[in-house]
Each structure stands twice: as C-alpha cells, then as structure tokens.
Design a protein around this motif. Sequence first.
Motif, PDB file in Angstrom:
ATOM      1  N   ASN A 197       3.057  79.309  21.368  1.00  0.00           N
ATOM      2  CA  ASN A 197       4.466  80.135  21.688  1.00  0.00           C
ATOM      3  C   ASN A 197       4.312  80.830  22.609  1.00  0.00           C
ATOM      4  N   ASP A 198       5.335  80.819  23.775  1.00  0.00           N
ATOM      5  CA  ASP A 198       5.297  81.831  24.889  1.00  0.00           C
ATOM      6  C   ASP A 198       5.875  83.177  24.447  1.00  0.00           C
ATOM      7  N   ILE A 199       6.949  83.251  23.385  1.00  0.00           N
ATOM      8  CA  ILE A 199       7.512  84.122  22.830  1.00  0.00           C
ATOM      9  C   ILE A 199       7.738  84.264  21.217  1.00  0.00           C
ATOM     10  N   ILE A 200       7.140  85.223  20.597  1.00  0.00           N
ATOM     11  CA  ILE A 200       7.527  85.002  19.070  1.00  0.00           C
ATOM     12  C   ILE A 200       8.514  86.140  18.859  1.00  0.00           C
ATOM     13  N   ILE A 201       9.637  85.926  17.714  1.00  0.00           N
ATOM     14  CA  ILE A 201      10.450  87.050  17.119  1.00  0.00           C
ATOM     15  C   ILE A 201      10.182  87.195  15.792  1.00  0.00           C
ATOM     16  N   ILE A 202       9.958  88.361  15.347  1.00  0.00           N
ATOM     17  CA  ILE A 202       9.509  88.544  14.069  1.00  0.00           C
ATOM     18  C   ILE A 202      10.805  89.097  13.393  1.00  0.00           C
ATOM     19  N   ALA A 203      11.169  88.561  12.425  1.00  0.00           N
ATOM     20  CA  ALA A 203      12.668  88.965  11.654  1.00  0.00           C
ATOM     21  C   ALA A 203      12.346  88.852  10.253  1.00  0.00           C
ATOM     22  N   THR A 204      11.372  89.548   9.765  1.00  0.00           N
ATOM     23  CA  THR A 204      11.284  89.699   8.490  1.00  0.00           C
ATOM     24  C   THR A 204      11.381  90.981   7.973  1.00  0.00           C
ATOM     25  N   PRO A 205      11.255  91.103   6.632  1.00  0.00           N
ATOM     26  CA  PRO A 205      11.671  92.507   6.094  1.00  0.00           C
ATOM     27  C   PRO A 205      10.687  93.649   6.678  1.00  0.00           C
ATOM     28  N   THR A 206      11.206  94.820   6.969  1.00  0.00           N
ATOM     29  CA  THR A 206      10.490  95.855   7.614  1.00  0.00           C
ATOM     30  C   THR A 206       9.136  96.008   7.017  1.00  0.00           C
TER      31      THR A 206
END
Length: 284
Positions: A55-64
């Motif tokens: 992946n060039d970019i990863i977005i982390i959208a999990t609980p804090t």
Amino acid sequence: MKVGIIGLGKMGQNHLNELGKNKNFKINALFDMVENKNLNAPFFTNLDEFLNQDNDIIIIATPTNSHLEIARKVFCKCKCVMIEKPLALNLNEINEISNLAKDHDVKVSVGFCERFNPAVLALKKELQNEEIISINIQRFSTYPQRISDVGILQDLAVHDLDLLHFLSAEKIINANILKSFNKDKQREDESIITCKLEKTIACVHQSWNSAQRLRKITLVSKNHFYEANLADFSLSKDGQNLELMTQTPLFGEHMALYDLLLNKENYLANIQNAYAVQEILEKF
C-alpha cells in the motif's frame, strides 16, 4: 495511489465510499476483524496479510484504544499513514506514536477532516487579513451508537479545539472545561470549553443530548461577522451568503493526503496538532 484501509466501521466505510469515487486512488486492500464478502477490493481479517499488500497509503480507522498497537505494525510497512482522530487515548500514547514515526521515517497525518469542510476553508481564506476577536463553535446531535471507547471531549471537542488553532493560527494559553454525564456515567456527553488564545477568546460547546443536529461556527472579527454552517457547507459574511466549492471534507482530506505523499504543502493535521489538542484536555 494504492490505499489500504484498516477498520470498516462507520468512519472506515466513509473513507471507502469517498475514495471509491476519486480517480486518484485505487482501493488496494481492506482489513477488519469481521469478514465482509460484499466489497469490491481484496479483504483481509489477518493484519499481517493485509500489510503485505504494498500500500502507498494506509488509513487507520479503528477505535482509538487500538491506534498505538496498530501503528507499531503499520509503520514498519508503509511510509504514509493517516490515523483517524483522536490520535490516541492520552499524551503518552501520542508521544510513543510520534517516536515510532520518527524511527521508521513515516509521514503521519491525523483525521481532523473538518479542516477541509468547504465552509471552514472559505472562512480561513477570508481571515487572512482579519483580526479575530472571538470564535464560538457549536456541535449538537443525538447520542451516537458508534462510539464505545471515548466520551464527547475526545470524539467531538477535539475537532473544535483543532479548528480554533487552524482558523486563528494562535495557541490556546488557558481553558476551562465543563462536562456532564447524562446517559452514561463513564463517558461525558455534554461539554463546554471556554478558551483564551494569544489574542482571541473562544467557546466550544458539544452535546449528545440534542434532538436537533447543529454544526456551526460564529466568528467576530474587527471588521466583519461570519457564520459558517458545517452541515450544509455554507458561509455568510455580514449576513450575505458567499459562494463556496461543493467538495466533501473527506475528498479534500484525501487530496491533501495525496499531496503529503508527494511532499507538497497541505492543510492536514499532524501529530503535533493532535498533541496540542490532547494537551488542552489533560492540562485543564
């Protein structure tokens, strides 16, 4: 650009839907603990397998409460990462994420997407030659079912504290935080924060107890009065509506993420911005 998304709850789905409409990005890999076979992209329930997808970019959208643990693994595999707000549960965790990013030479942005709300961007442009006197931000809604690990201060107030910094380009030097617990004795659902910045005074008010949704900024400058509606992307100046672009905040945030990867100037929030916001919550 090939993008991977970790976490497909409400915010992860929002990123997925918006990225799917953006020709600058390809959804390269998706990860969640719960299997979903109805997605048009490679899907993984094993994080290590996901991280091997280039992946060039990863977005982390999990609980804090999972951000730090996931960052430890992601930073070893990807050099451009966006972590949804709030960045972490406390200043110690933010410091650890910052040190990890430096050790692995990772570009990290934080998902304060309201910076890219068309009304906010237009207001910031209007304020370039203005002296701000006061800022008032209100953010009301019914009680959310999507939040289980933080209260309204870390879920919503962080947005508004970041907007105070973003719009004024001033530091908050003093603050008073009021909060109440009306539905859950473990998590506050109402908060009011009064702030003294270097030159400006401000108040931000968040509520999960309102029957009506409201996302609004009122700002008094030396020469003008501004009213921004963050829900319908509108801005008025002295009662006259201004013409704004129609892009969504997430579209703007994703394009800024694209610029970050290419080392171009952008309005993305960084780790230091997230630290400044969390410091207000812990210091005052």
